[in-house]
Design a protein around this motif. Structure first.
Motif, PDB file in Angstrom:
ATOM      1  N   UNK A  93       0.798  -1.175  -0.075  1.00  0.00           N
ATOM      2  CA  UNK A  93       0.070  -0.132   0.014  1.00  0.00           C
ATOM      3  C   UNK A  93       0.805   1.359   0.167  1.00  0.00           C
ATOM      4  N   UNK A  94       1.904   0.980   0.699  1.00  0.00           N
ATOM      5  CA  UNK A  94       2.898   2.260   0.675  1.00  0.00           C
ATOM      6  C   UNK A  94       3.367   2.827  -0.581  1.00  0.00           C
ATOM      7  N   UNK A  95       3.653   1.512  -1.310  1.00  0.00           N
ATOM      8  CA  UNK A  95       4.212   1.578  -2.792  1.00  0.00           C
ATOM      9  C   UNK A  95       2.956   1.970  -3.941  1.00  0.00           C
ATOM     10  N   UNK A  96       1.969   1.434  -3.670  1.00  0.00           N
ATOM     11  CA  UNK A  96       0.956   1.590  -4.670  1.00  0.00           C
ATOM     12  C   UNK A  96      -0.450   1.911  -3.665  1.00  0.00           C
ATOM     13  N   UNK A 168      10.833   3.084   2.236  1.00  0.00           N
ATOM     14  CA  UNK A 168       9.716   2.829   1.305  1.00  0.00           C
ATOM     15  C   UNK A 168       9.565   3.762   0.315  1.00  0.00           C
ATOM     16  N   UNK A 169      10.071   4.851   0.288  1.00  0.00           N
ATOM     17  CA  UNK A 169      10.431   5.719  -1.186  1.00  0.00           C
ATOM     18  C   UNK A 169      11.364   4.997  -1.910  1.00  0.00           C
ATOM     19  N   UNK A 170      12.388   4.307  -1.566  1.00  0.00           N
ATOM     20  CA  UNK A 170      13.268   3.578  -2.390  1.00  0.00           C
ATOM     21  C   UNK A 170      12.573   2.567  -3.199  1.00  0.00           C
ATOM     22  N   UNK A 171      11.722   1.793  -2.354  1.00  0.00           N
ATOM     23  CA  UNK A 171      10.875   0.724  -2.999  1.00  0.00           C
ATOM     24  C   UNK A 171       9.883   1.440  -4.239  1.00  0.00           C
ATOM     25  N   UNK A 172       9.409   2.310  -3.979  1.00  0.00           N
ATOM     26  CA  UNK A 172       8.798   3.154  -4.906  1.00  0.00           C
ATOM     27  C   UNK A 172       9.400   3.490  -6.005  1.00  0.00           C
ATOM     28  N   UNK A 173      10.671   3.999  -5.783  1.00  0.00           N
ATOM     29  CA  UNK A 173      11.383   4.466  -7.049  1.00  0.00           C
ATOM     30  C   UNK A 173      11.719   3.087  -7.800  1.00  0.00           C
ATOM     31  N   UNK A 174      12.341   2.293  -7.087  1.00  0.00           N
ATOM     32  CA  UNK A 174      12.404   0.988  -7.835  1.00  0.00           C
ATOM     33  C   UNK A 174      11.348   0.309  -8.536  1.00  0.00           C
ATOM     34  N   UNK A 175      10.299   0.268  -8.128  1.00  0.00           N
ATOM     35  CA  UNK A 175       9.049  -0.252  -8.645  1.00  0.00           C
ATOM     36  C   UNK A 175       8.691   0.413 -10.034  1.00  0.00           C
ATOM     37  N   UNK A 176       9.200   1.812  -9.791  1.00  0.00           N
ATOM     38  CA  UNK A 176       8.725   2.553 -11.262  1.00  0.00           C
ATOM     39  C   UNK A 176       9.835   2.661 -12.113  1.00  0.00           C
TER      40      UNK A 176
END
Length: 201
Positions: A93-96, A168-176
């Motif tokens: 949820x934090x990523x999406x 969490x911000x790192x995971x968001x960037x990796x996911x995108x």
């Protein structure tokens, strides 16, 4: 006017048209708005009340695409509320944070974003492993293999390890980022194919 068109698909308009045809003494004419015309003001008030409060029993037939749109909107609203308030899946949820009917194009190797997978720390959590350590000596988390494990270094260039408060911000960037995701997939595939290498001694 819609009511003057006998071929109108609006059922109410067709009824009005029939009434006008059967009663030639009824005349329809344009009336200036806000000119203290009692009948016109009353009609405006009734129309306003209907838009604000609706009708408790309406037999108006709505087009199917319109109904589907309303149902889809309501479903997404309820889904979004549930996704925001449930206790599980918080890392995803934090990523999406927003739900969507569009696929994300994630594959099995993208489990790093949920941190579920062949990682000692995850397996230990569910009593599927006696230790949460990687054989290199570090804690076997998904982030460990993506950023610092010596056994995954040759598979793909490691990414810089984020500070704990930026994870969490790192995971968001990796996911995108498509390049980062390709690296992650290579690492996860290597771990899955060489599990004995990553088990603690």
């Amino acid at each position: 006017m819609t009511s003057s068109n006998s071929k109108s698909t609006n059922e109410a308009a067709r009824k009005i048209f029939k009434i006008l045809l059967s009663n030639p003494r009824i005349k329809v004419s344009w009336v200036k708005a806000h000119a203290c015309n009692i009948g016109n003001d009353r009609a405006d008030q009734l129309a306003k009340d209907t838009t604000q409060h609706g009708q408790p029993y309406s037999h108006t037939k709505l087009p199917k695409p319109h109904i589907k749109g309303l149902l889809r909107k309501r479903m997404l609203e309820e889904w979004q509320t549930a996704w925001k308030n449930v206790d599980t899946g918080r890392k995803i949820c934090n990523i999406m944070p927003s739900v969507s009917l569009h696929p994300t194009n994630w594959i099995r190797e993208d489990v790093i974003f949920s941190q579920h997978g062949p990682f000692p720390a995850y397996l230990k959590r569910f009593h599927l492993s006696d230790s949460d350590y990687c054989s290199c000596g570090g804690i076997g988390t998904a982030l460990h293999y993506a950023t610092e494990c010596i056994y995954t270094w040759h598979v793909s260039w490691h990414m810089r390890k984020p500070a704990p408060n930026f994870e969490q911000e790192w995971l968001k960037r990796v996911a995108n980022n498509l390049v980062s995701r390709q690296k992650i997939r290579g690492i996860i595939k290597f771990i899955s194919e060489n599990r004995d290498l990553f088990r603690p001694p």
